[in-house]
Enzyme design. Sequence first.
Site, PDB file in Angstrom:
ATOM      1  N   LYS A   1       0.862  -1.185   0.000  1.00  0.00           N
ATOM      2  CA  LYS A   1       0.000   0.000   0.000  1.00  0.00           C
ATOM      3  C   LYS A   1       0.897   1.233   0.000  1.00  0.00           C
ATOM      4  CE  LYS A   1      -3.724   2.324   2.500  1.00  0.00           C
ATOM      5  NZ  LYS A   1      -4.593   2.306   3.704  1.00  0.00           N
TER       6      LYS A   1
ATOM      7  N   LYS B   1      -2.186  -1.727  -3.635  1.00  0.00           N
ATOM      8  CA  LYS B   1      -3.016  -0.516  -3.630  1.00  0.00           C
ATOM      9  C   LYS B   1      -2.121   0.708  -3.702  1.00  0.00           C
ATOM     10  CE  LYS B   1      -6.407   1.933  -0.749  1.00  0.00           C
ATOM     11  NZ  LYS B   1      -7.106   1.947   0.561  1.00  0.00           N
TER      12      LYS B   1
END
Length: 336
Positions: free
Chosen positions: A196, A248
């Site tokens: 992320k 992500k």
Amino acid sequence: MPPTLRPRRLRQSAPMRRLVAETRIHPAQLVLPMFVAEGIDEPRAIRSMPGQVQHTLDSAAREVERAIAAGVGGIMLFGVPTAKDAVGSGATDPDGILNVATRFLAERFGDATVVQTDLCLDEFTDHGHCGVLDERGAVDNDATLERYAAMAIAQAEAGSQILGLSGMMDGQVEHVRTALDAAGHLDTAILAYSAKYATALYGPFREAVDSSLTGDRKTYQQDPANRREGLREALLDIAEGADIVMVKPASLYLDVLADVAAASDVPVWAYQVSGEYAMVEAAAANGWIDRDRMIAESLTSIVRAGADVVLTYWAIEHAQLLGTHGLGAPTTGAGR
């Protein structure tokens, strides 16, 4: 002389292109992120994400019904509380908005779809960080793990089937897995937001959850310059017991996604985040791009790079399109 090679033979018509397409998407590969807000009587529009809203419990239920009817694989819930504090007390309160919404939707739809929850403190803290702060104002990794463990148990008891660990604390997967197992929640799965990144693409999301963030999250989310680190994080999470790993954002990190997909022996998901959604919607609203083709192409690129499932705000819309044109049928349109 060898015969002339003509790859164009397989591009000559829409049925031919559909027949030989290498990448196909099924509605069940799409997960719908949803925001459920406390203290509102009707859905509230999110200005930077046209078409998306903060839901009431009733409107969330109607949206889940639409998602199920379209064949969407699951929903990911985010809570938007009215009150926040330094430790994010609302995240572990059984009467907190996320746990209430989870219980409400899981009781109604848990047999028809996969109810998932975001496990992070940022929506619930008055400083907007994903963990608790120490006396210097820095995020305290190990103290935060204790809050995550309590959140995990609260969400599992509310009926969440998959917990989305999105805080990027070191050791979070192992700590939460241990807590879940000790509490008897052996069947609750962990989705680790492993790679992320600290991206500029999260801007609209902060409006969606009424974020109180001061500063940034660069000390725990990954540096966009680092590719190998993304794979390292994913492999660490798998070793700690993650059932699924996540990359992500999606579109600007397809290289990382491909690396993780090539190395992972658990499912690999990707999140098409708020900024990716907002950019397409803004460009389409100005007439600069073909909106439907751009949505289809962006999702295809994410699956082509290796994602087994994509979290996307277009989940219902694209699932309906797939159902209309035939599962996995590429959207047709004019060439350049």
